[in-house]
Design an enzyme around this catalytic site. Structure first.
Site, PDB file in Angstrom:
ATOM      1  N   LYS A   1       0.898  -1.259  -0.003  1.00  0.00           N
ATOM      2  CA  LYS A   1       0.101  -0.041   0.183  1.00  0.00           C
ATOM      3  C   LYS A   1       1.039   1.249  -0.068  1.00  0.00           C
ATOM      4  O   LYS A   1       0.381   2.330  -0.090  1.00  0.00           O
ATOM      5  CB  LYS A   1      -0.875  -0.113   1.237  1.00  0.00           C
TER       6      LYS A   1
ATOM      7  N   LYS B   1       2.700   2.326   2.536  1.00  0.00           N
ATOM      8  CA  LYS B   1       2.675   2.761   4.237  1.00  0.00           C
ATOM      9  C   LYS B   1       3.752   2.025   4.821  1.00  0.00           C
ATOM     10  O   LYS B   1       3.861   0.894   4.858  1.00  0.00           O
ATOM     11  CB  LYS B   1       1.176   2.441   4.512  1.00  0.00           C
TER      12      LYS B   1
END
Ligand code: C2G
Length: 145
Positions: free
Chosen positions: A44, A46
């Site tokens: 993602k 992140k």
């Protein structure tokens, strides 16, 4: 027993997360949180401050949460809905209309709840100066003792 499912990273657990979990639970009787693993966070883009185990323990301590399962990829949602007999998938409004969730309407209800303004993990990190240090080429190296 109305079963609710939501997804997220839930890093540096804050009031916006808690309000989402509180309102999601209010839609039913049992709330499952599919928590992004550290490996999925990488996909993602992140980087969580707390690792998966810590984020899981924090969520399990929240009164609205009944079960925490790993979110390992984008593709697991239909299987999750079937395996856990989910009635409603709930996400914050930043996901409203997303093709990551809207297709689930063929399998269960999908509800987007207003995102809590003024708070986010990114803002907390920025306000606390936890952003990745930039390589400041002008920084004078401290002389080694
Ligand atoms: N949220 C919110 N208000 C905020 C911050 C977050 O309502 N101020 C909601 C988000 O909309 C999301 C949930 O809290 O529904 C978790 O937020 P994140 O941990 O940022 O989740 P995200 O990275 O969006 O992961 O497969 C979906 C992803 O795993 C969702």
């Amino acid at each position: 027993m109305k079963r609710i499912l939501t997804y997220g990273t839930f890093d540096l657990l804050h009031y916006g997360h808690i309000r989402l979990l509180q309102r999601a639970k209010a839609l039913g009787d049992y709330l499952i949180v599919a928590l992004s693993t550290d490996e999925f966070n990488e996909i993602k883009g992140k980087k969580a401050y707390h690792n998966y185990e810590t984020r899981k323990k924090m969520l399990e301590a929240v009164r609205y949460v009944d079960l925490v399962i790993p979110e390992e990829n984008w593709e697991q949602k239909i299987n999750d809905v079937k395996e856990y007999h989910v009635d409603v998938v709930v996400m914050g409004s930043d996901w409203a209309g997303s093709d990551r969730f809207d297709y689930l309407k063929d399998y269960c209800e999908v509800v987007y709840l207003d995102r809590t303004e003024g708070v986010s993990t990114t803002k907390i990190k920025k306000d606390l100066g936890l952003q990745e240090p930039k390589n400041d080429i002008n920084q004078i190296p401290t002389p080694s003792k």
